[in-house]
Write a protein that holds these residues in place. Structure first.
Motif, PDB file in Angstrom:
ATOM      1  N   SER A   3       0.838  -1.195   0.000  1.00  0.00           N
ATOM      2  CA  SER A   3       0.000   0.000   0.000  1.00  0.00           C
ATOM      3  C   SER A   3       0.878   1.253   0.000  1.00  0.00           C
ATOM      4  O   SER A   3       1.935   1.280   0.624  1.00  0.00           O
ATOM      5  CB  SER A   3      -0.878   0.004   1.252  1.00  0.00           C
ATOM      6  N   PRO A   4       0.412   2.332  -0.649  1.00  0.00           N
ATOM      7  CA  PRO A   4       1.160   3.585  -0.630  1.00  0.00           C
ATOM      8  C   PRO A   4       0.910   4.405   0.645  1.00  0.00           C
ATOM      9  O   PRO A   4       1.403   5.517   0.785  1.00  0.00           O
ATOM     10  CB  PRO A   4       0.633   4.325  -1.863  1.00  0.00           C
ATOM     11  N   CYS A   5       0.168   3.863   1.589  1.00  0.00           N
ATOM     12  CA  CYS A   5      -0.155   4.569   2.828  1.00  0.00           C
ATOM     13  C   CYS A   5       1.121   4.950   3.576  1.00  0.00           C
ATOM     14  O   CYS A   5       2.034   4.137   3.722  1.00  0.00           O
ATOM     15  CB  CYS A   5      -1.027   3.698   3.724  1.00  0.00           C
ATOM     16  N   PHE A  20      -2.758  10.179  -1.257  1.00  0.00           N
ATOM     17  CA  PHE A  20      -3.447  10.686  -2.443  1.00  0.00           C
ATOM     18  C   PHE A  20      -4.413   9.696  -3.087  1.00  0.00           C
ATOM     19  O   PHE A  20      -4.809   9.860  -4.227  1.00  0.00           O
ATOM     20  CB  PHE A  20      -2.458  11.258  -3.470  1.00  0.00           C
ATOM     21  N   ARG A  21      -4.827   8.686  -2.314  1.00  0.00           N
ATOM     22  CA  ARG A  21      -5.874   7.787  -2.799  1.00  0.00           C
ATOM     23  C   ARG A  21      -7.241   8.310  -2.346  1.00  0.00           C
ATOM     24  O   ARG A  21      -7.351   9.025  -1.356  1.00  0.00           O
ATOM     25  CB  ARG A  21      -5.700   6.369  -2.249  1.00  0.00           C
ATOM     26  N   TRP A  29      -8.529  -1.374  -1.452  1.00  0.00           N
ATOM     27  CA  TRP A  29      -7.154  -1.742  -1.758  1.00  0.00           C
ATOM     28  C   TRP A  29      -6.878  -3.233  -1.572  1.00  0.00           C
ATOM     29  O   TRP A  29      -6.283  -3.873  -2.432  1.00  0.00           O
ATOM     30  CB  TRP A  29      -6.173  -0.916  -0.927  1.00  0.00           C
ATOM     31  N   SER A  30      -7.314  -3.795  -0.466  1.00  0.00           N
ATOM     32  CA  SER A  30      -6.989  -5.199  -0.178  1.00  0.00           C
ATOM     33  C   SER A  30      -7.672  -6.171  -1.141  1.00  0.00           C
ATOM     34  O   SER A  30      -7.197  -7.295  -1.310  1.00  0.00           O
ATOM     35  CB  SER A  30      -7.333  -5.558   1.265  1.00  0.00           C
ATOM     36  N   SER A  31      -8.749  -5.738  -1.769  1.00  0.00           N
ATOM     37  CA  SER A  31      -9.427  -6.631  -2.708  1.00  0.00           C
ATOM     38  C   SER A  31      -9.078  -6.334  -4.166  1.00  0.00           C
ATOM     39  O   SER A  31      -9.505  -7.061  -5.057  1.00  0.00           O
ATOM     40  CB  SER A  31     -10.950  -6.536  -2.518  1.00  0.00           C
ATOM     41  N   ALA A  39      -2.757   0.585 -11.519  1.00  0.00           N
ATOM     42  CA  ALA A  39      -3.482   1.698 -12.135  1.00  0.00           C
ATOM     43  C   ALA A  39      -3.653   2.849 -11.146  1.00  0.00           C
ATOM     44  O   ALA A  39      -3.478   4.016 -11.503  1.00  0.00           O
ATOM     45  CB  ALA A  39      -4.839   1.230 -12.652  1.00  0.00           C
ATOM     46  N   VAL A  40      -3.979   2.529  -9.899  1.00  0.00           N
ATOM     47  CA  VAL A  40      -4.106   3.565  -8.870  1.00  0.00           C
ATOM     48  C   VAL A  40      -2.748   4.203  -8.619  1.00  0.00           C
ATOM     49  O   VAL A  40      -2.618   5.437  -8.590  1.00  0.00           O
ATOM     50  CB  VAL A  40      -4.687   2.988  -7.560  1.00  0.00           C
TER      51      VAL A  40
END
Length: 54
Positions: A3-5, A20-21, A29-31, A39-40
């Motif tokens: 994750s980009p978190c 920025f999500r 995200w997890s699914s 893409a995100v």
């Protein structure tokens, strides 16, 4: 895929000001498949630039 978190986790007008999500992207995200995650991730730099321009 990671994750980009970055642990800031505050939603601004449209996106989290840390990663920025959108809320939908964070929640799903997890699914998401790896292709969906890529893409995100590809959109995040543009969102960061746009947010910093305002």
């Amino acid at each position: 895929m990671e994750s980009p978190c970055i642990g800031v986790c505050r939603i601004g007008d449209r996106h989290c000001i840390g990663c920025f999500r959108t809320i939908r992207e964070i929640g799903g995200w997890s699914s998401y498949s790896d292709d969906e995650k890529r893409a995100v991730l590809a959109q995040l730099p543009g969102r960061r630039v746009a947010a910093n321009a305002t």
